[in-house]
Design a protein around this motif. Sequence first.
Motif, PDB file in Angstrom:
ATOM      1  N   ALA A   1       0.882  -1.301   0.131  1.00 58.97           N
ATOM      2  CA  ALA A   1       0.089   0.058  -0.033  1.00 58.97           C
ATOM      3  C   ALA A   1       0.945   1.383   0.015  1.00 58.97           C
ATOM      4  O   ALA A   1       0.583   2.256  -0.938  1.00 58.97           O
ATOM      5  CB  ALA A   1      -0.764   0.072   1.181  1.00 58.97           C
ATOM      6  N   LEU A   2       1.844   1.198   0.751  1.00 61.55           N
ATOM      7  CA  LEU A   2       2.869   2.575   0.827  1.00 61.55           C
ATOM      8  C   LEU A   2       3.454   2.682  -0.586  1.00 61.55           C
ATOM      9  O   LEU A   2       3.685   3.821  -0.818  1.00 61.55           O
ATOM     10  CB  LEU A   2       3.564   2.363   2.053  1.00 61.55           C
ATOM     11  CG  LEU A   2       3.132   2.376   3.410  1.00 61.55           C
ATOM     12  CD1 LEU A   2       4.214   2.278   4.484  1.00 61.55           C
ATOM     13  CD2 LEU A   2       2.288   3.696   3.655  1.00 61.55           C
ATOM     14  N   ALA A   3       4.072   1.562  -1.078  1.00 61.84           N
ATOM     15  CA  ALA A   3       4.771   1.518  -2.369  1.00 61.84           C
ATOM     16  C   ALA A   3       3.929   2.170  -3.276  1.00 61.84           C
ATOM     17  O   ALA A   3       4.329   2.865  -4.184  1.00 61.84           O
ATOM     18  CB  ALA A   3       5.339   0.229  -2.626  1.00 61.84           C
TER      19      ALA A   3
ATOM     20  N   ARG B   1       5.905   3.835  -7.898  1.00 59.45           N
ATOM     21  CA  ARG B   1       6.669   2.575  -8.173  1.00 59.45           C
ATOM     22  C   ARG B   1       8.179   2.794  -8.514  1.00 59.45           C
ATOM     23  O   ARG B   1       8.616   3.911  -8.688  1.00 59.45           O
ATOM     24  CB  ARG B   1       6.124   1.968  -9.714  1.00 59.45           C
ATOM     25  CG  ARG B   1       4.587   1.366  -9.271  1.00 59.45           C
ATOM     26  CD  ARG B   1       3.847   1.368 -10.852  1.00 59.45           C
ATOM     27  NE  ARG B   1       2.738   0.904 -10.504  1.00 59.45           N
ATOM     28  CZ  ARG B   1       2.310  -0.516 -10.537  1.00 59.45           C
ATOM     29  NH1 ARG B   1       3.347  -1.428 -10.694  1.00 59.45           N
ATOM     30  NH2 ARG B   1       0.971  -0.821 -10.290  1.00 59.45           N
ATOM     31  N   GLY B   2       8.969   1.600  -8.154  1.00 55.72           N
ATOM     32  CA  GLY B   2      10.340   1.747  -8.339  1.00 55.72           C
ATOM     33  C   GLY B   2      11.027   1.293  -7.052  1.00 55.72           C
ATOM     34  O   GLY B   2      10.520   1.204  -5.943  1.00 55.72           O
ATOM     35  N   MET B   3      12.396   1.104  -7.082  1.00 57.99           N
ATOM     36  CA  MET B   3      13.169   0.317  -5.937  1.00 57.99           C
ATOM     37  C   MET B   3      13.154   1.418  -4.748  1.00 57.99           C
ATOM     38  O   MET B   3      13.178   1.026  -3.607  1.00 57.99           O
ATOM     39  CB  MET B   3      14.451  -0.021  -6.549  1.00 57.99           C
ATOM     40  CG  MET B   3      15.178  -0.929  -5.433  1.00 57.99           C
ATOM     41  SD  MET B   3      14.354  -2.209  -4.753  1.00 57.99           S
ATOM     42  CE  MET B   3      14.363  -3.263  -6.033  1.00 57.99           C
ATOM     43  N   ASP B   4      13.299   2.513  -5.102  1.00 55.06           N
ATOM     44  CA  ASP B   4      13.385   3.619  -4.093  1.00 55.06           C
ATOM     45  C   ASP B   4      12.199   3.511  -3.156  1.00 55.06           C
ATOM     46  O   ASP B   4      12.102   3.749  -1.849  1.00 55.06           O
ATOM     47  CB  ASP B   4      13.600   5.110  -4.633  1.00 55.06           C
ATOM     48  CG  ASP B   4      15.042   5.096  -5.172  1.00 55.06           C
ATOM     49  OD1 ASP B   4      15.924   4.225  -4.863  1.00 55.06           O
ATOM     50  OD2 ASP B   4      15.369   6.207  -5.814  1.00 55.06           O
ATOM     51  N   ALA B   5      11.007   3.713  -3.829  1.00 54.52           N
ATOM     52  CA  ALA B   5       9.813   3.640  -3.003  1.00 54.52           C
ATOM     53  C   ALA B   5       9.514   2.386  -2.315  1.00 54.52           C
ATOM     54  O   ALA B   5       9.012   2.409  -1.296  1.00 54.52           O
ATOM     55  CB  ALA B   5       8.822   3.745  -4.174  1.00 54.52           C
ATOM     56  N   ALA B   6      10.083   1.274  -2.858  1.00 57.73           N
ATOM     57  CA  ALA B   6       9.715   0.023  -2.142  1.00 57.73           C
ATOM     58  C   ALA B   6      10.794   0.018  -0.760  1.00 57.73           C
ATOM     59  O   ALA B   6      10.129  -0.634   0.238  1.00 57.73           O
ATOM     60  CB  ALA B   6      10.333  -1.236  -3.154  1.00 57.73           C
ATOM     61  N   MET B   7      11.845   0.426  -0.978  1.00 60.97           N
ATOM     62  CA  MET B   7      12.768   0.558   0.117  1.00 60.97           C
ATOM     63  C   MET B   7      12.369   1.649   1.245  1.00 60.97           C
ATOM     64  O   MET B   7      12.214   1.292   2.415  1.00 60.97           O
ATOM     65  CB  MET B   7      14.328   1.072  -0.367  1.00 60.97           C
ATOM     66  CG  MET B   7      15.043   0.032  -1.004  1.00 60.97           C
ATOM     67  SD  MET B   7      16.899   0.353  -1.128  1.00 60.97           S
ATOM     68  CE  MET B   7      16.666   1.881  -2.286  1.00 60.97           C
ATOM     69  N   ALA B   8      11.804   2.612   0.711  1.00 55.14           N
ATOM     70  CA  ALA B   8      11.123   3.507   1.884  1.00 55.14           C
ATOM     71  C   ALA B   8       9.935   2.917   2.457  1.00 55.14           C
ATOM     72  O   ALA B   8       9.794   2.946   3.460  1.00 55.14           O
ATOM     73  CB  ALA B   8      10.725   4.788   1.104  1.00 55.14           C
ATOM     74  N   ALA B   9       9.030   2.213   1.727  1.00 57.06           N
ATOM     75  CA  ALA B   9       7.966   1.456   2.106  1.00 57.06           C
ATOM     76  C   ALA B   9       8.330   0.465   3.121  1.00 57.06           C
ATOM     77  O   ALA B   9       7.668   0.242   4.197  1.00 57.06           O
ATOM     78  CB  ALA B   9       6.964   0.914   0.997  1.00 57.06           C
TER      79      ALA B   9
ATOM     80  N   LEU C   1       7.557  -7.647  -3.631  1.00 55.06           N
ATOM     81  CA  LEU C   1       7.428  -6.421  -4.346  1.00 55.06           C
ATOM     82  C   LEU C   1       7.554  -6.575  -5.634  1.00 55.06           C
ATOM     83  O   LEU C   1       7.050  -6.038  -6.587  1.00 55.06           O
ATOM     84  CB  LEU C   1       7.720  -5.480  -3.476  1.00 55.06           C
ATOM     85  CG  LEU C   1       7.551  -5.149  -2.116  1.00 55.06           C
ATOM     86  CD1 LEU C   1       8.117  -4.259  -1.268  1.00 55.06           C
ATOM     87  CD2 LEU C   1       5.943  -5.093  -1.786  1.00 55.06           C
ATOM     88  N   GLY C   2       8.758  -6.960  -6.205  1.00 58.65           N
ATOM     89  CA  GLY C   2       9.164  -7.039  -7.589  1.00 58.65           C
ATOM     90  C   GLY C   2       8.336  -7.906  -8.527  1.00 58.65           C
ATOM     91  O   GLY C   2       8.245  -7.611  -9.263  1.00 58.65           O
ATOM     92  N   PHE C   3       7.851  -8.993  -7.740  1.00 59.59           N
ATOM     93  CA  PHE C   3       7.142 -10.089  -8.236  1.00 59.59           C
ATOM     94  C   PHE C   3       5.744  -9.463  -8.825  1.00 59.59           C
ATOM     95  O   PHE C   3       5.189  -9.519  -9.857  1.00 59.59           O
ATOM     96  CB  PHE C   3       6.753 -11.312  -7.765  1.00 59.59           C
ATOM     97  CG  PHE C   3       6.024 -12.328  -8.271  1.00 59.59           C
ATOM     98  CD1 PHE C   3       6.436 -13.080  -9.222  1.00 59.59           C
ATOM     99  CD2 PHE C   3       4.591 -12.222  -7.914  1.00 59.59           C
ATOM    100  CE1 PHE C   3       5.468 -14.203  -9.669  1.00 59.59           C
ATOM    101  CE2 PHE C   3       3.938 -13.139  -8.434  1.00 59.59           C
ATOM    102  CZ  PHE C   3       4.366 -14.094  -9.252  1.00 59.59           C
ATOM    103  N   LEU C   4       5.259  -8.501  -7.819  1.00 59.67           N
ATOM    104  CA  LEU C   4       3.751  -7.729  -7.915  1.00 59.67           C
ATOM    105  C   LEU C   4       3.924  -6.505  -8.628  1.00 59.67           C
ATOM    106  O   LEU C   4       2.960  -6.022  -8.978  1.00 59.67           O
ATOM    107  CB  LEU C   4       3.151  -7.663  -6.528  1.00 59.67           C
ATOM    108  CG  LEU C   4       3.064  -8.785  -5.620  1.00 59.67           C
ATOM    109  CD1 LEU C   4       2.278  -8.208  -4.232  1.00 59.67           C
ATOM    110  CD2 LEU C   4       1.919  -9.657  -6.165  1.00 59.67           C
ATOM    111  N   GLY C   5       5.174  -6.178  -9.057  1.00 62.14           N
ATOM    112  CA  GLY C   5       5.300  -4.845  -9.932  1.00 62.14           C
ATOM    113  C   GLY C   5       5.167  -3.564  -9.284  1.00 62.14           C
ATOM    114  O   GLY C   5       5.237  -2.585  -9.967  1.00 62.14           O
TER     115      GLY C   5
END
Length: 279
Positions: free
Chosen positions: A129-131, A136-144, A214-218
């Motif tokens: 949800a936070l991502a 989208r993107g790796m930076d957003a995933a790391m922050a989330a 997260l990468g698998f889910l896009g």
Amino acid sequence: MLVLRKFLRDLPAVVGLFIIGAAVLIALFGDPLLVDAADATRPDLRARLTPPNWDKPFGTDNLGRDIFTRVVMGTGGALTVALTVVAAAMAVGIPLGLYAGYTDGWASEGIMRITDIFLAVPQLILAIALAQIIGRGMDAAMAALAVTYWPFFTRTVYGETRRVRTMLFIEALEGLGAARWRILALHVLPNVAAPVIVRATIGMGFIILTTAVLGFLGVGAAPPSPDWGLAIAEGRRFMPDHWWMTAFPGLAILVLVLGFNLLGDGLRDLVDPRLRRSR
């Protein structure tokens, strides 16, 4: 030396340390010792969907990219994400846990109630949800992931700080008029460091797995990144005939996460023998 001998007698923990050490070496020296980094993103449609062979031990994907190279290059990315997220979570969670555990009052209660709210929501769902909100993107995933993981450190440090603050040497320091920050930084923190290290070690494996999800889910890494979760997502369309596209990135996730879990369990055994796993 006694602690080291105990650790070396723990075969699963030694195996975990070996796996992590090998992954670090691969991340640091894989390019150019093992692979050419350019092959991770360079398409070669003439060699697309080539099965594993002596020249391409992991085969190629649907764009003809060497999967072995992509797995090797993805190791550095996985470790970087895990280190960054765990470090950020520790930077937030440890000070909050120390303060809430050492003090009483509305601020301490407020910190722990917010922590409980975060812990009540499954981390993966909250991270997704936070991502999506951040982008989208790796930076957003790391922050989330960092936002969702700091409560684990806060809860761990809070419980240990509550235990340590009742000890006689803390009361003696308070009686001598030592500053609160000095007590927390020089006396409480070293006494709560061991469980924090265990939490961080196990947490890195969990972060690697969650990042792959997260990468698998896009909502994590974007093409043409050699992210393991993204590679599995790209390869699932070609299952089961071209199984190697998903099998080898999935195996890389399995081995690295297993390594962190084995090492974390071994460290936990050293920190608290009461939690020693059965063998």
